[in-house]
Design an enzyme around this catalytic site. Structure first.
Site, PDB file in Angstrom:
ATOM      1  N   GLY A  99     -38.641 -83.610  63.994  1.00 45.68           N
ATOM      2  CA  GLY A  99     -39.031 -84.684  63.077  1.00 45.68           C
ATOM      3  C   GLY A  99     -39.956 -85.705  63.716  1.00 45.68           C
ATOM      4  O   GLY A  99     -40.604 -85.430  64.730  1.00 45.68           O
ATOM      5  N   LYS A 486     -44.317 -77.210  36.434  1.00 46.28           N
ATOM      6  CA  LYS A 486     -42.961 -76.955  36.954  1.00 46.28           C
ATOM      7  C   LYS A 486     -41.987 -76.811  35.798  1.00 46.28           C
ATOM      8  O   LYS A 486     -41.170 -75.902  35.772  1.00 46.28           O
ATOM      9  CB  LYS A 486     -42.473 -78.095  37.851  1.00 46.28           C
ATOM     10  CG  LYS A 486     -42.937 -78.190  39.264  1.00 46.28           C
ATOM     11  CD  LYS A 486     -42.582 -77.090  40.185  1.00 46.28           C
ATOM     12  CE  LYS A 486     -43.594 -75.991  40.081  1.00 46.28           C
ATOM     13  NZ  LYS A 486     -44.616 -75.949  41.117  1.00 46.28           N
ATOM     14  N   LYS A 604     -43.629 -64.347  42.947  1.00 44.89           N
ATOM     15  CA  LYS A 604     -43.911 -65.362  43.968  1.00 44.89           C
ATOM     16  C   LYS A 604     -45.354 -65.245  44.469  1.00 44.89           C
ATOM     17  O   LYS A 604     -46.073 -66.224  44.554  1.00 44.89           O
ATOM     18  CB  LYS A 604     -42.921 -65.215  45.133  1.00 44.89           C
ATOM     19  CG  LYS A 604     -43.096 -66.258  46.213  1.00 44.89           C
ATOM     20  CD  LYS A 604     -42.776 -67.651  45.700  1.00 44.89           C
ATOM     21  CE  LYS A 604     -43.069 -68.746  46.706  1.00 44.89           C
ATOM     22  NZ  LYS A 604     -43.180 -70.064  46.060  1.00 44.89           N
TER      23      LYS A 604
HETATM   24  O1  M6R Z   1     -49.604 -68.524  46.866  1.00 47.44           O
HETATM   25  P1  M6R Z   1     -50.532 -69.405  46.048  1.00 47.44           P
HETATM   26  O2  M6R Z   1     -50.390 -70.836  46.381  1.00 47.44           O
HETATM   27  O3  M6R Z   1     -51.954 -68.952  46.125  1.00 47.44           O
HETATM   28  O4  M6R Z   1     -50.063 -69.201  44.554  1.00 47.44           O
HETATM   29  C1  M6R Z   1     -50.781 -69.755  43.493  1.00 47.44           C
HETATM   30  C2  M6R Z   1     -49.968 -69.768  42.227  1.00 47.44           C
HETATM   31  O5  M6R Z   1     -49.629 -68.469  41.849  1.00 47.44           O
HETATM   32  C3  M6R Z   1     -48.661 -70.576  42.411  1.00 47.44           C
HETATM   33  O6  M6R Z   1     -48.925 -71.867  42.863  1.00 47.44           O
HETATM   34  C4  M6R Z   1     -47.908 -70.658  41.081  1.00 47.44           C
HETATM   35  O7  M6R Z   1     -48.611 -71.440  40.174  1.00 47.44           O
HETATM   36  C5  M6R Z   1     -46.517 -71.216  41.345  1.00 47.44           C
HETATM   37  N1  M6R Z   1     -45.511 -70.308  40.859  1.00 47.44           N
HETATM   38  C6  M6R Z   1     -46.281 -72.535  40.700  1.00 47.44           C
HETATM   39  O8  M6R Z   1     -45.013 -73.030  40.953  1.00 47.44           O
END
Ligand code: M6R
Length: 609
Positions: A99, A486, A604
């Site tokens: 930290g 979100k 993801k």
């Molecule tokens: O891995 P990345 O940051 O490139 O992903 C981009 C989007 O797929 C990602 O941010 C997506 O919008 C999330 N599930 C939002 O929570």
């Protein structure tokens, strides 16, 4: 990311400490160290390399002991060195630390005046000397550590051992994770449960401000107020290849609460820095960043929102034109390339197909300078970019991106400040002030997480609706976009974000008593304008949920619920205001009984177009 392991046992703890460090290797590190008490003397070994090298050194030195602390450190720009590796020692006292200590400069000056000499560039050494100083008057190492912790500001976890009191380790946590492992006639502590599974499954997750006195057969926990408290023992169900949920129900919840630590890790390089260096972005960054005349940001989803926030910073603070494009659009658009622009790609995974394709497309168009901001070091995006900044959020498992987003924002603030400095737009005084604000950020995030109970009440109401609006102005408009994303992503409530001034140009038609409207209302230059927009909602019966700063003159009334954030962060305000929105989405999804970590239809890493 840094890792802590500590042990007090009747057997040799050196192999246990080293195995604990080995299990923390996945978090990334570049130096490691261990200190044990041998025949009433502290012995320390450190290595600016892998745990395997440290292990070889302990074998060579025949290091054994029943009490010890160990650490992996993830150093930053410049060579990781043995002198900066933990443990740090003062007299016979050894300390390891994760930290940021915000007030380390002030304490260092005080200790230097008292005759203490420093041998490293770390803030950790300040803790060791401070405890040593308190030992001159305190009854024992526990009392001295409690007194020292009381003087520290910031977000941190520490473990302390002293040769004067073998068979005892003291640990403390504030804003960085730390847990105890309860063994049979032996006690352990670590920053991550995976380090302790080799010895016990009985874990205690410490709470904010806890200080613990660990002996072989007993332990005592004191809370932030110094009161003796009991903490529940949790039986870990972690398997060797999984990331432990700890006391949390979901990865998303865990990752929301990991943000103070994730930000501390990401900002580690500025903690001890007297100034911000372009080298944060790569060895050749100074030349490239001085040459560019504009910035083009390419990203998707949450990472795109981080880019939109950055546009406000980059244009206002660095004075550079900045365009932000959704990667999946940019790759098919006939745009006009500017070879002097810096192309910044932002991605948690570094494997998002659209972002990678957009970067390749930008290069084909003639763009020459590429920087990626990414959470995965070996990812395709990082390999494709000349300059890079690795966020240190740690593995993000929940599909909804949380700690990746706030660490991306931290990286983008650093980029802005470096660009501003290269253009002579940052005075030395401003730079110091901003470094101090960055040091305080992890602690500020810990404070903001305390609004969870109030947010839960909001979430119950939101869960009963099918639509919601999010309003923000200026740099908080993209935070409203992130809040809406979100909410829809995991609660399946349809949510839209608008710059509040746009309401009257159409969306106001949607507002009635069934429409919850979140307003992000920091105490900035646009607050009075936002208040007028909130009036427009209120007058039409819309239910307002306002996230305000603690010093904003806004109070709850019929149809208006105000939550005040307990900290104030100036230009870093978008980072603070994100956390309540993440909590709102999380709790609304829980009330609706959704699979929070794996929302329907989403993946993801989006590695396909
Ligand atoms: O891995 P990345 O940051 O490139 O992903 C981009 C989007 O797929 C990602 O941010 C997506 O919008 C999330 N599930 C939002 O929570």
């Amino acid at each position: 990311m840094c890792g802590i392991v500590a042990a007090v046992a009747g057997r040799d703890v050196v192999p246990l400490l080293l195995e604990g460090l080995r299990r923390l290797e996945y978090r990334g590190y570049d130096s490691a160290g261990v200190a044990v008490i041998v025949d009433g003397k502290l012995q320390r070994l450190r290595s600016a390399g892998r745990v395997a090298e440290l292990t070889a050194a302990t074998a060579q030195n025949k290091l054994t002991g029943n009490t010890g602390i160990a650490h992996t450190r993830w150093a930053t720009h410049g060579a990781p060195s043995e002198k900066n590796a933990h443990p740090h020692i003062s007299g016979g006292i050894a300390v390891v630390h994760n930290g940021i200590i915000e007030n380390h400069d002030a304490i260092r000056l005080k200790l230097q005046a008292a005759g203490y000499q420093f041998t490293s560039d770390t803030d950790t050494e300040v803790i060791a000397h401070l405890i040593h100083r308190h030992m001159q008057t305190a009854a024992d190492i526990f009392a001295a550590t409690c007194a020292a912790v009381g003087e520290l500001q910031g977000a941190f976890a520490i473990a302390v051992a002293t040769e004067a009191e073998a068979g005892r380790v003291v640990v403390a946590r504030r804003g960085a994770p730390l847990l105890l492992g309860i063994g049979d006639g032996e006690m352990f502590a670590a920053s991550d449960a995976s380090a302790l599974l080799q010895v016990t499954r009985r874990m205690i997750y410490l709470e904010e401000g806890d200080v613990v006195d660990l002996h072989r057969e007993r332990y005592e926990v004191r809370d932030a107020a110094g009161k003796k408290v009991e903490r529940p023992i949790h039986l870990s169900e972690l398997t060797a290849d999984a990331v432990d949920l700890g006391p949390y129900r979901h990865y998303m919840q865990k990752e929301i609460f990991e943000q103070p630590g994730a930000l501390a890790n990401t900002l580690e390089m500025v903690v001890n820095a007297q100034s911000l260096s372009p080298q944060l972005f790569g060895v050749d960054a100074a030349k490239t960043l001085a040459e560019i005349d504009s910035v083009l940001i390419l990203a998707c989803g949450t990472s795109y929102h981080a880019g939109v926030v950055a546009r406000y910073w980059i244009e206002a603070i660095a004075g550079l034109p900045c365009i932000v494009e959704i990667a999946s659009e940019y790759r098919y658009r006939a745009s006009v390339p500017n070879p002097r622009a810096l192309v910044v790609t932002i991605s948690q995974s570094g494997e998002t197909a659209d972002t990678i394709a957009a970067l390749n497309f930008a290069k084909e168009l003639g763009h020459r300078h590429c920087l990626s901001i990414c959470n995965v070091p070996e990812s395709a995006l990082v390999r494709l970019s000349d300059l890079r900044f690795l966020t240190r959020a740690g593995p993000e498992i929940g599909v909804a991106s949380t700690k990746a987003f706030t660490t991306q924002l931290a990286a983008l603030v650093l980029l802005t400040l470096v660009l501003a400095k290269l253009r002579g737009r940052l005075t030395a005084a401003n730079e110091q002030e901003l470094i101090q604000a960055l040091r305080h950020l992890p602690a500020a995030l810990s404070h903001v997480l305390q609004v969870e109970a109030q947010i839960k009440e909001w979430a119950k109401k939101f869960a009963a609706h099918d639509h919601a609006l999010f309003l923000g102005r200026g740099i908080h408009y993209p935070i409203a976009m992130e809040g809406a994303l979100k909410l829809k992503e995991i609660s399946y409530i349809h949510a839209e974000a608008y710059p509040a001034g746009e309401l009257k140009h159409g969306p106001l038609a949607l507002v009635d008593k069934e429409m919850p409207v979140v307003a992000i209302a920091p105490n900035d230059a646009l607050l009075e304008k936002l208040k007028s927009n909130m009036q427009e909602v209120h007058a039409r019966g819309g239910q307002l949920y306002v996230l305000a700063d603690r010093d904003a003159r806004l109070v709850s009334s019929a149809g208006v619920e105000v939550i005040k954030l307990p900290d104030h962060a100036g230009i870093l305000s978008p980072i603070l205001h994100t956390l309540p929105l993440q909590l709102l989405a999380y709790h609304a999804a829980l009330v609706r009984g959704n699979d929070v970590d794996k929302p329907r239809n989403l993946a993801k890493s989006v590695t396909v177009e």
